[in-house]
Every structure is written in C-alpha cells, then in structure tokens.
Design a protein around this motif. Sequence first.
Motif, short mmCIF file in Angstrom:
data_model
loop_
_atom_site.label_atom_id
_atom_site.label_comp_id
_atom_site.label_asym_id
_atom_site.label_seq_id
_atom_site.Cartn_x
_atom_site.Cartn_y
_atom_site.Cartn_z
N ILE A 1 -3.93 -8.03 -4.06
CA ILE A 1 -5.26 -8.62 -3.92
C ILE A 1 -5.29 -10.02 -4.54
CG2 ILE A 1 -7.67 -8.45 -4.68
CD1 ILE A 1 -7.38 -5.40 -4.45
N ASN B 1 0.83 -1.20 0.00
CA ASN B 1 0.00 0.00 0.00
C ASN B 1 0.87 1.26 0.00
OD1 ASN B 1 -2.60 1.32 0.17
ND2 ASN B 1 -2.06 1.85 2.28
N ILE C 1 -9.23 -0.87 -0.32
CA ILE C 1 -10.33 -0.76 -1.28
C ILE C 1 -10.54 0.69 -1.69
CG2 ILE C 1 -12.82 -1.10 -1.61
CD1 ILE C 1 -12.58 -3.41 0.47
N GLU D 1 -3.46 -4.35 -7.14
CA GLU D 1 -4.16 -5.48 -7.77
C GLU D 1 -3.38 -6.77 -7.59
OE1 GLU D 1 -6.81 -3.38 -11.31
OE2 GLU D 1 -4.81 -4.17 -11.79
N THR E 1 -6.10 -8.74 2.04
CA THR E 1 -5.85 -7.45 1.38
C THR E 1 -7.10 -6.60 1.25
OG1 THR E 1 -4.10 -8.52 0.09
CG2 THR E 1 -4.85 -6.38 -0.69
N LEU E 2 -8.25 -7.23 1.11
CA LEU E 2 -9.48 -6.47 0.87
C LEU E 2 -10.03 -5.90 2.17
CD1 LEU E 2 -11.07 -8.72 -1.88
CD2 LEU E 2 -10.34 -6.34 -2.14
N TRP F 1 -14.55 -12.22 -0.88
CA TRP F 1 -13.41 -12.40 0.00
C TRP F 1 -13.37 -11.46 1.21
CZ3 TRP F 1 -10.53 -16.58 -0.87
CH2 TRP F 1 -10.49 -17.11 -2.15
N LYS G 1 -15.21 -8.97 -5.88
CA LYS G 1 -14.13 -9.55 -5.08
C LYS G 1 -14.37 -9.31 -3.59
CE LYS G 1 -10.64 -9.08 -8.70
NZ LYS G 1 -9.43 -8.36 -9.14
N VAL G 2 -14.84 -8.12 -3.25
CA VAL G 2 -15.12 -7.80 -1.85
C VAL G 2 -16.24 -8.70 -1.32
CG1 VAL G 2 -16.01 -6.04 -0.27
CG2 VAL G 2 -14.30 -5.43 -2.00
N PRO H 1 -6.42 -12.27 -1.34
CA PRO H 1 -7.60 -11.40 -1.32
C PRO H 1 -8.23 -11.21 0.05
CG PRO H 1 -8.09 -13.50 -2.38
CD PRO H 1 -6.61 -13.45 -2.20
N LEU I 1 -14.24 -4.96 -8.53
CA LEU I 1 -13.73 -4.90 -7.16
C LEU I 1 -14.83 -5.26 -6.16
CD1 LEU I 1 -11.40 -4.22 -5.25
CD2 LEU I 1 -12.06 -1.81 -5.41
#
Length: 311
Positions: free
Chosen positions: A255, A232, A268, A252, A262-263, A298, A294-295, A259, A291
């Motif tokens: 993630i 980050n 995000i 990316e 990271t999420l 995960w 994915k959220v 995931p 995105l």
Amino acid sequence: MNSWKALANLARDTIRTCNPEDTELIFSMFTLRHFALVSLHLPVHHTRELHLLFSAIAHLPPPIRNIVHSRNLIPFSLEVMLAKSRGGVDELANLLKRCKLAARKAGRENLEEIQLWKERGMRVGVVIAGVLVDSGDAVAALNLLSPLSSSPNTPIYVLSSIQRLLLTIGNLPSAALILERILNHPSSTETEKAMAQGFSFVAQGDNKSAQLAFGRVAEEREGHGDGLVAANASSVAALYVNELDRAISIIEAAIATSPSSTLIEPIIFNLATLYELRMGQEACLEKKVELLVKVAEWGGDGIRPACLKLS
C-alpha cells in the motif's frame, strides 16, 4: 497513481484537440484512457465513458458507421472491454465466434492475420473463463481453455490460467504437468515461473515455500499488477504459517508503494481481517480508521465500506 492519472488526462486532452479525421489516433487514445481508468480502479468512469463512446459510434451517419466497421477502426481491446462491462458471457462468446470466423476467412496464405485472430480468440477465451470462475463454474472454465493447451506453442498466460483452474478443482497431477510446461516454456519469465510454483506449493500445503516464491515476485515486481497479486498471495501464505506480523507488513508495504493500485476491496478486507487476528479491539479499530483515511484519499470509486469491517 500519478502516472496513470497523467496518461488518462493526456488521452482525454489529445482526443479533444486532435484532428477529428485522425481516427487511428483518436481510437488509440480512447484505448489508452480506458486502460488507465481500469488501472486507477475507476470502474464507474470506465463503464460510463465506454458506453458513451459506443453509443456515439452507433449514432454516426450510416455511411461513416459502415466505414468504421468495415475498416476495423475500433480497437479490438475496446470491444472486449465493452462486452465484459455488460456482464455475462453471451457478448464475449460472440466475440470468440467472430475471432474463429475471421481466422478461417483470412486464408492459408495470410499466416500473420490468422495468428492475430487466433491470439485474440485465446485472450477472449481467458476472459470468458474468468467470468465463469467468478460465477462459480471452474469446471466450465477449464473445459473452455483445456483444448488450447494441446499446442506446444500455447502462450504462457493460457497455461497459467489452466494450471490455476486445475489446482482449484484439486487435479494436482494434471496441474503438475502444466507447471512443467510453464517452467520449460521458451518465453516464460522468472516472474511467471515463480508465480506458477507458488500456486503449486499452496495446493500442496507447503505455505512456507509458497511465501518465499510469492515474496520474490512481490519484491521484484513492486508497484506492478503481478507484484500486487504476489504480495497478497505471500501475505496469505504467511498467515497460514502463523506469521501474522509478516502478513500485515507485506500488505502495508504494498500500500505504501502504490496506494492507488493496491487499495482494492480484496486487499482492504484481507488487511482488516489480519488486524482483527493480530490486535486487541482498540488497536484494531485505530488501524482500521487509518486504513479508512487511506482508502478515502487513494481508493477508486465503487469501494464498499463493508470491506473495512468497521461495524
């Protein structure tokens, strides 16, 4: 993610099936489960189960409850988690006082126990400093931790916290002195050195060097907590040197690697903002929807939809 989930399930199943008189195993499994829940970003589950555990302990018959407390059967890490989950610094401050009192009571001959309680006290102090920083009082956090830096044996995690606080308030000369101690500390790892250097570069406005320092850690510690922090930070540094594509690809990639860890909301939000800066409206919306999927798959509980910036 699967490993943390497996550990959480293993701990739960062990607690259910083990000998109820094996208190050491039971409490160690509770500790493992809560570390796993925190790592899985499940704060609601973590807090609820933690409070249920301590409520059950509080309702034990007095003779048994007294044994639990007198023998220090409850892992100290669980007590720190409980105090932190209740918000504020009062309970954490009480834990810190308890550490200092226990260190004094240990007696001069029992050096091992004295060191144990001193170490616990330092870790609680760092937790309190984090709460103070979250509330916007970095100066109070620095005042709390600064006395801990007087010893040549001050742990790296304390020195690192002090360095970042000094950088936060703009005291670069003092931060440089702490950085020198981190770089020369006999127990400091290459990761710890690179992270300390990276934050120093950021404070000096040398974002290119910061990106390289953080990038090394992100690659070497991929999938770990410090690797995520580094990824980050490397992405933000890339943004400041106008490398938007690089900034996006770093997040990316993190993630894609892990995931579930990271999420989290800051990541995000940062990625959604990078999409807005780099892409047109339609392409940006498409990436945000990807995105979002994915959220949903995960992400942990408690993630607020606003961090996706879809409105």
